[in-house]
Design a protein around this motif. Structure first.
Motif, PDB file in Angstrom:
ATOM      1  N   ARG A  11      -8.916   2.502   4.535  1.00 54.83           N
ATOM      2  CA  ARG A  11      -9.369   1.041   4.142  1.00 54.83           C
ATOM      3  C   ARG A  11      -8.755   0.075   5.033  1.00 54.83           C
ATOM      4  N   THR A  12      -7.894   0.301   5.968  1.00 56.37           N
ATOM      5  CA  THR A  12      -7.462  -1.058   6.759  1.00 56.37           C
ATOM      6  C   THR A  12      -7.461  -0.888   8.151  1.00 56.37           C
TER       7      THR A  12
ATOM      8  N   ALA B  81       0.697  -1.215  -0.110  1.00 53.16           N
ATOM      9  CA  ALA B  81      -0.156  -0.054   0.030  1.00 53.16           C
ATOM     10  C   ALA B  81       0.799   1.337  -0.014  1.00 53.16           C
TER      11      ALA B  81
ATOM     12  N   PHE C 176      -6.254  -4.419  -0.890  1.00 51.41           N
ATOM     13  CA  PHE C 176      -7.030  -3.518   0.245  1.00 51.41           C
ATOM     14  C   PHE C 176      -8.317  -4.403   0.344  1.00 51.41           C
TER      15      PHE C 176
END
Length: 302
Positions: free
Chosen positions: A235-236, A147, A165
């Motif tokens: 997103r994480t 990422a 993701f």
């Protein structure tokens, strides 16, 4: 004899270990005078060294208790350290592991993937480094390379990044379901602070090895990294494994804050210990020690 108080122990330990800690802190002492002066001007409120060392030793004594708790209860701990180049990840990791047993707590800092590893499932080369019961693993960069650097530098395609993701939340939930305690830190510094630290590395012969062509490109692509970081955190950041941001412009406070926060993530406490006593040495009156030739000895230059 009266038992020593914790404060007495801390003072004695502080006195005994200052040389070792000052050696580690040479990174701040070997700078060129001009760079050092500029750095002090930019950081006028640095924590006094005696205060920093005293608090660091107190936290490190708690890390030993955490280590013993992890070992005794066969806990599995993973701590991820991410952040921009020169953000202070390595310095924090060094202080965490400084007094711990390397058989319990180890650091994983993987190089670029080999040609074979590039054909594997992306998470595969990280899985082999995950802890067994009674172990702590600190990842100095982790699967989040995809990422960050891989995305920004073009080492991963857009589809690979999007697949990452999609996969990483479930991957981390699997780790947590398996009993792993997962903690994720992002060390955050400003544009100006990174520039100053890169200049320090350029002018410090003991730290020039830390500079790579990739590091220099990270300066050029600051904004690309910022965008990548923001999407990564968004997103994480899952309830099972949230991100924790460590403001890193002040290195000493960042280390202390990170260690203090890390300790707060575990319900650790004292565990039983076997009583240790030093046995008497066995003396054999017929034993005679051989005289070794002088060339076997290291020259005594100091």
């Amino acid at each position: 004899m009266k038992d020593e108080s914790p404060n007495d122990w801390l003072r004695a330990e502080l006195q005994d270990t200052l040389d070792e800690d000052y050696e580690i802190e040479l990174e701040d002492a070997v700078l060129s005078r001009e760079i050092a002066r500029i750095y002090r001007d930019k950081h006028p409120s640095q924590m006094p060294r005696p205060e920093y060392f005293s608090e660091l030793l107190r936290l490190q004594s708690e890390l030993i208790r955490l280590q013993d708790w992890v070992s005794y209860h066969k806990e599995k701990v993973v701590v991820i350290f991410e952040g921009r180049d020169s953000a202070g990840k390595g310095g924090a990791i060094k202080r965490i592991t400084q007094r711990l047993n390397p058989r319990v707590c180890r650091v994983v800092a993987l190089p670029a993937p080999s040609d074979r590893e590039k054909t594997q499932w992306y998470f595969q080369r990280y899985v082999s480094h995950l802890p067994a019961g009674g172990e702590i693993v600190l990842f100095d960069r982790s699967w989040y390379n995809r990422a960050g650097v891989e995305r920004v530098m073009g080492f991963a395609t857009d589809s690979q990044v999007q697949q990452f993701f999609d996969d990483v939340p479930e991957f981390e939930r699997m780790l947590v379901r398996s009993g792993i305690r997962l903690v994720k830190y992002w060390f955050s510094i400003t544009d100006e602070e990174q520039q100053m630290r890169f200049l320090m590395r350029i002018h410090d012969p003991l730290k020039q090895w830390k500079l790579s062509p990739m590091d220099l490109q990270s300066r050029v692509r600051w904004e690309d990294y910022t965008y990548a970081k923001e999407e990564m955190l968004e997103r994480t950041n899952i309830p099972e494994a949230p991100w924790y941001i460590v403001p890193g412009n002040d290195k000493k406070r960042a280390r202390l804050n990170c260690i203090n926060h890390l300790l707060g993530q575990f319900p650790y406490g004292d565990v039983p210990h076997d009583h240790v006593s030093l046995p008497d040495r066995v003396f054999n009156p017929d034993y005679e020690r051989d005289v070794l030739p002088p060339e076997l000895y290291v020259p005594q230059l100091y």
